[in-house]
Design a protein around this motif. Structure first.
Motif, short mmCIF file in Angstrom:
data_model
loop_
_atom_site.label_atom_id
_atom_site.label_comp_id
_atom_site.label_asym_id
_atom_site.label_seq_id
_atom_site.Cartn_x
_atom_site.Cartn_y
_atom_site.Cartn_z
N ARG A 148 0.79 -1.23 0.00
CA ARG A 148 0.00 0.00 0.00
C ARG A 148 0.82 1.29 0.00
NH1 ARG A 148 -5.13 -1.34 -0.68
NH2 ARG A 148 -6.03 -2.93 0.68
N PHE A 155 -12.99 -0.64 5.40
CA PHE A 155 -12.02 0.33 5.94
C PHE A 155 -12.81 1.46 6.56
CE2 PHE A 155 -9.41 -1.59 2.55
CZ PHE A 155 -8.31 -1.97 3.31
N THR A 194 -12.63 5.10 8.17
CA THR A 194 -11.88 6.30 8.55
C THR A 194 -12.87 7.21 9.25
OG1 THR A 194 -12.32 7.26 6.39
CG2 THR A 194 -10.21 6.15 6.66
N THR A 241 -15.36 2.42 3.77
CA THR A 241 -15.20 1.89 2.42
C THR A 241 -15.36 0.38 2.47
OG1 THR A 241 -13.56 3.61 2.09
CG2 THR A 241 -13.69 1.89 0.41
N ALA A 270 -14.31 -2.41 0.81
CA ALA A 270 -13.34 -2.79 -0.20
C ALA A 270 -13.66 -4.17 -0.77
CB ALA A 270 -11.93 -2.78 0.39
N PRO A 281 -11.25 -2.94 -12.35
CA PRO A 281 -10.95 -1.50 -12.35
C PRO A 281 -10.18 -1.07 -11.11
CG PRO A 281 -13.34 -1.93 -12.22
CD PRO A 281 -12.67 -3.24 -12.30
N SER A 282 -9.62 0.10 -11.22
CA SER A 282 -8.86 0.64 -10.09
C SER A 282 -9.79 0.87 -8.90
CB SER A 282 -8.20 1.95 -10.52
OG SER A 282 -7.44 2.44 -9.46
N GLY A 283 -9.34 0.49 -7.76
CA GLY A 283 -10.14 0.69 -6.56
C GLY A 283 -11.19 -0.37 -6.33
N SER A 284 -11.15 -1.42 -7.13
CA SER A 284 -12.20 -2.43 -7.02
C SER A 284 -11.94 -3.41 -5.88
CB SER A 284 -12.33 -3.19 -8.35
OG SER A 284 -11.08 -3.78 -8.67
N GLY A 285 -10.72 -3.43 -5.35
CA GLY A 285 -10.45 -4.31 -4.21
C GLY A 285 -9.44 -5.41 -4.50
N LYS A 286 -8.73 -5.30 -5.61
CA LYS A 286 -7.78 -6.36 -5.98
C LYS A 286 -6.66 -6.49 -4.95
CE LYS A 286 -6.75 -4.38 -9.91
NZ LYS A 286 -7.60 -3.17 -9.77
N THR A 287 -6.06 -5.34 -4.62
CA THR A 287 -4.96 -5.38 -3.65
C THR A 287 -5.48 -5.84 -2.29
OG1 THR A 287 -3.72 -3.69 -4.83
CG2 THR A 287 -3.20 -4.00 -2.51
N THR A 288 -6.67 -5.37 -1.96
CA THR A 288 -7.25 -5.79 -0.68
C THR A 288 -7.40 -7.31 -0.63
OG1 THR A 288 -8.45 -3.70 -0.62
CG2 THR A 288 -9.20 -5.43 0.88
N GLU A 311 0.31 -6.79 -9.47
CA GLU A 311 0.79 -6.07 -10.64
C GLU A 311 2.31 -6.16 -10.79
OE1 GLU A 311 -1.01 -2.34 -11.36
OE2 GLU A 311 -2.65 -2.74 -9.96
N HIS A 319 -3.14 -5.45 -14.71
CA HIS A 319 -3.98 -4.57 -15.52
C HIS A 319 -3.88 -4.93 -16.99
CE1 HIS A 319 -4.49 -1.28 -12.38
NE2 HIS A 319 -5.69 -1.57 -12.83
N1 LIG Z 1 -6.04 1.63 4.35
C1 LIG Z 1 -7.16 2.00 3.73
N2 LIG Z 1 -8.01 2.85 4.35
C2 LIG Z 1 -9.17 3.21 3.73
N3 LIG Z 1 -9.53 2.78 2.54
C3 LIG Z 1 -8.72 1.95 1.88
C4 LIG Z 1 -7.49 1.51 2.44
N4 LIG Z 1 -6.90 0.68 1.57
C5 LIG Z 1 -7.72 0.60 0.50
N5 LIG Z 1 -8.80 1.35 0.69
C6 LIG Z 1 -9.93 1.47 -0.23
O1 LIG Z 1 -10.38 0.18 -0.54
C7 LIG Z 1 -10.79 0.13 -1.90
C8 LIG Z 1 -10.07 -1.00 -2.60
O2 LIG Z 1 -8.69 -0.68 -2.70
P1 LIG Z 1 -7.62 -1.61 -3.40
O3 LIG Z 1 -6.30 -1.06 -3.12
O4 LIG Z 1 -7.89 -3.01 -2.99
O5 LIG Z 1 -7.98 -1.41 -4.92
P2 LIG Z 1 -7.24 -2.02 -6.21
O6 LIG Z 1 -8.23 -2.82 -6.89
O7 LIG Z 1 -5.99 -2.69 -5.78
O8 LIG Z 1 -6.92 -0.72 -7.01
P3 LIG Z 1 -5.68 -0.43 -8.00
O9 LIG Z 1 -5.95 -1.15 -9.25
O10 LIG Z 1 -5.74 1.03 -8.18
O11 LIG Z 1 -4.45 -0.89 -7.30
C9 LIG Z 1 -10.49 1.49 -2.49
O12 LIG Z 1 -11.67 2.25 -2.52
C10 LIG Z 1 -9.52 2.10 -1.54
O13 LIG Z 1 -9.65 3.48 -1.52
#
Ligand SMILES: Nc1ncnc2c1ncn2[C@@H]1O[C@H](COP(=O)(O)OP(=O)(O)OP(=O)(O)O)[C@@H](O)[C@H]1O
Ligand SMILES: [Mg+2]
Lengths: 403, 256
Positions: free
Chosen positions: A401, B11, B13, B18, B20, B39-46, B167, B199
């Motif tokens: 992150r 998540f 705050t 959010t 995720a 898509p970006s922000g869809s939750g892949k990294t989560t 990625e 991606h």
């Molecule tokens: N530590 C955090 N605190 C609050 N929200 C978070 C946190 N980490 C991720 N998010 C939110 O969780 C959602 C999913 O994030 P994630 O990083 O999993 O997306 P992603 O699919 O990996 O995006 P990208 O393709 O841009 O890497 C997003 O809306 C992000 O803003």
């Protein structure tokens, strides 16, 4: 698992940060070790026993302005008056006050022939009557005190007797007893030694012959307009003593100034004031240096944690436990401190040698650099522990992150 | 190998919550190579972080190798990461002050492996990614593709059964990306299960199975391996792709 090798090689590759800290630690250790040694030396000097009942002795001066006065007679009378005051244990007029920074110094020789006679080291030369031993509160360990009828009124008269301090006796006669020895002042004046005092310091706290003292059987008063007195009294009588002395002596003869009241303890305090100041300044310096060093350490650890947030997250992702992260920072800083501490200790010894050469300080004892090193490790632990614990709480998720 | 059921991750705050991941379901079998897109922000990294036990989740059940890992202590999780999972990151995450060999050695040290065995594995892993001759180099002396290969060597040295990559080619040009992909395919053929977020649709197509995450849910029915159970409406299965896209757009709007 301490993983010293990669931590060390990482340290060696990193730029100026650790190097600056290392230099700071080296200098701090060198200075702190010497400063604490000097502090300890000074404290040892300051705590030397004078052999005298310092707290119980009140000293003062009397200035007589009446030219018609028989000074010697007045002096004898004044001593009687002082001894009769309530609570007073003993009183004497004297030529010098112990630990006061001013007094007489003399030497004796062991024969009348100037060519062959051997001289004693210099000593503080007290003149006093048979009361003097009691007034000072010193202890005769060999021989005897003066008798009242042996008291003279000038050291130039015949029949001069002397009590010598034991350190002086040992310095000059060694194991042999000095009692009964005839010494000379110049070529003709004989001085017979009749006793040894366990301990009696002179007037000058920084003099190397500070422990060498002699009392001669001379009632030194009425030699001029100014006479010095010492009055020894119990603790209960001391507070009002000054007033009762002034009142009693003025009742006898109002035509004089009586002042300079000071206990010997107060003389001692003012004689050691420079030492005390030095100790205070050096102690503050030691504390300050340790504080600055620990702040430097804590600052660098915090900076490094900030800088390595992603690295810490990555390490956690790769399997580091919290305590692995903590020990990383502890080990890293112990390495810096140990290196700095050891170099600093060496520098301390070098610095000590220079101080010894140029300021005639005693030789730095090795325990001081070692103690400083130990103190430094303690300071390091405290400065690093808390930031490191925070670092250990960095989430492994920061591996993916953080930027 | 990996089984997630009804996982959700919120998540919180001060201002917003959010979601995720929501009702996230996925099975990955031993030996699979799964590509995750979305898509970006869809939750892949989560998802990947939860799969790799880098972070916890709010609800649901996660079995890794048949073991419920949701309530492991911090030390135990670290040990599982160290022994079973290899990570590859978009930013390589090499430690800049350590040379390549020392970098690859990091997870081995945490496992307490003896020096001789460490050296053997480090050499072997770097050999495998074609950088055996550069053990003493620092990461900054390498190209991006080479750095990512070092990171792969680091992941391989621990001989994990499960490789997670977020990625891994995101910072690389297409040639280097292809090389890294080939390396990953080789590793997969040798038996390691791989889940890779990417991606790049071309790379994704080379994987055995594709999963799309949209708005915190697995949405490609065909790829999910759980079929009906995963919470999608039955009729969606038959919806043409264009309609599906419109549906996602509407969903995205609603959640924005
Ligand atoms: N530590 C955090 N605190 C609050 N929200 C978070 C946190 N980490 C991720 N998010 C939110 O969780 C959602 C999913 O994030 P994630 O990083 O999993 O997306 P992603 O699919 O990996 O995006 P990208 O393709 O841009 O890497 C997003 O809306 C992000 O803003
Ligand atoms: Mg992502």
């Amino acid at each position: 698992m301490l993983h010293i090798k990669p931590i060390l090689s990482s340290l060696l590759r990193s730029k100026s940060g650790p190097l600056l800290l290392l230099i700071q630690i080296i200098l701090s250790v060198a200075i702190v070790a010497n400063a604490s040694f000097i502090i300890h030396e000074r404290l040892a000097l300051m705590s030397r026993d004078s052999g005298i009942a310092e707290e119980e002795i009140l000293s003062f001066n009397v200035y007589n302005f009446d030219p018609s006065m028989d000074m010697a007679q007045q002096n004898k009378q004044d001593q009687q008056i002082l001894r009769a005051l309530p609570g007073v244990i003993s009183a004497s007029s004297t030529n010098m006050l112990p630990l006061s920074g001013g007094g007489w110094m003399d030497r004796l020789v062991d024969g009348p022939d100037v060519e062959t006679a051997k001289s004693t080291p210099g000593f503080a030369f007290y003149l006093g009557n048979e009361q003097m031993v009691d007034t000072l509160g010193v202890k005769i360990v060999e021989g005897r005190n003066f008798f009242a009828e042996e008291i003279r009124s000038s050291p130039a008269e015949s029949g001069i007797l002397a009590l010598v301090s034991k350190p002086l006796a040992q310095a000059f006669w060694g194991e042999e007893s000095p009692v009964g020895k005839i010494m000379y002042q110049g070529t003709d004046q004989q001085v017979e030694i009749i006793g040894v005092i366990e301990q009696l310091q002179g007037a000058w706290v920084d003099h190397r012959n500070f422990e060498y003292s002699v009392i001669a059987n001379v009632d030194w008063g009425g030699q001029g307009a100014n006479s010095s007195y010492m009055v020894r009294a119990g603790a209960a009588a001391l507070p009002g003593l000054k007033d009762s002395i002034i009142a009693a002596l003025h009742r006898e003869n109002p035509n004089r100034v009586i002042d300079n009241f000071k206990t010997i303890a107060e003389h001692r305090a003012s004689s050691y004031r420079d030492h005390e100041l030095m100790v205070t300044i050096l102690s503050m310096m030691v504390v300050l240096l340790l504080l600055i060093t620990s702040l430097g350490l804590a600052g660098m650890v915090m900076f490094n944690i900030e800088r390595r947030t992603k690295q810490i997250g990555t390490r956690r992702a790769l399997g580091a436990r919290k305590r692995d992260i903590m020990s990383y920072f502890l080990v890293e800083n112990y390495l810096i401190c140990l290196a700095g501490g050891i170099l600093g200790a060496l520098l301390a010894v070098l610095l000590g040698q220079q101080l010894m050469k140029f300021y005639s300080l005693p030789k730095l004892e090795l325990i001081y650099p070692l103690l400083t090193l130990a103190g430094l490790l303690l300071v390091t632990t405290m400065a690093v522990f808390f930031p490191a614990r925070k670092a250990a709480d960095i989430s492994p998720a920061l591996a993916t992150r953080s930027v | 190998m990996l089984s997630m059921r009804n996982i959700s991750k919120v998540f919180k705050t001060d201002l917003v919550e959010t979601h995720a991941l929501r009702d996230f379901n996925l099975e990955v079998n031993e030996g699979e190579f799964v590509a995750v897109t979305g898509p970006s922000g869809s939750g892949k990294t989560t998802f990947l972080n939860i799969a790799g036990m880098l972070e916890g989740f709010t609800h649901g059940e996660y079995l890794l190798d048949g073991v419920d890992v949701s309530n492991l202590s911090d030390n135990k999780s670290a040990a599982v990461r160290n022994e079973k999972i290899g990570f590859i990151f978009q930013g390589f995450n090499l430690i800049p002050d350590l040379n390549l060999a020392e970098n690859v050695e990091v997870p081995l040290r945490y496992r307490g492996i003896k020096a001789a065995e460490r050296r053997r594995r480090v050499e072997q892993a770097l050999e495998q990614v074609g950088l055996g001759a550069r053990m003493k180099h620092l990461p900054t002396q390498l190209s991006g593709g080479q750095q990512q290969r070092v990171a792969i060597a680091r992941a391989l040295a621990g001989e994990p059964r499960f490789l997670l990559a977020d990625e891994p080619t995101g910072n690389l040009d297409s040639l280097m990306a292809r090389q890294v992909m080939e390396l990953l395919e080789k590793i997969n053929q040798a038996g390691t299960t791989i889940v890779m977020v990417t991606h790049d649709p071309e790379l994704a197509r080379r994987a055995q199975r594709n999963i799309q995450i949209v708005d915190g849910q697995v949405c490609d029915f065909a790829a999910s391996g759980l079929g009906q159970q995963q919470g999608l409406r039955q009729d969606q299965e038959l919806t043409p792709l264009a309609d599906l896209a419109a549906d996602f757009a509407a969903k995205a709007k609603a959640s924005a």
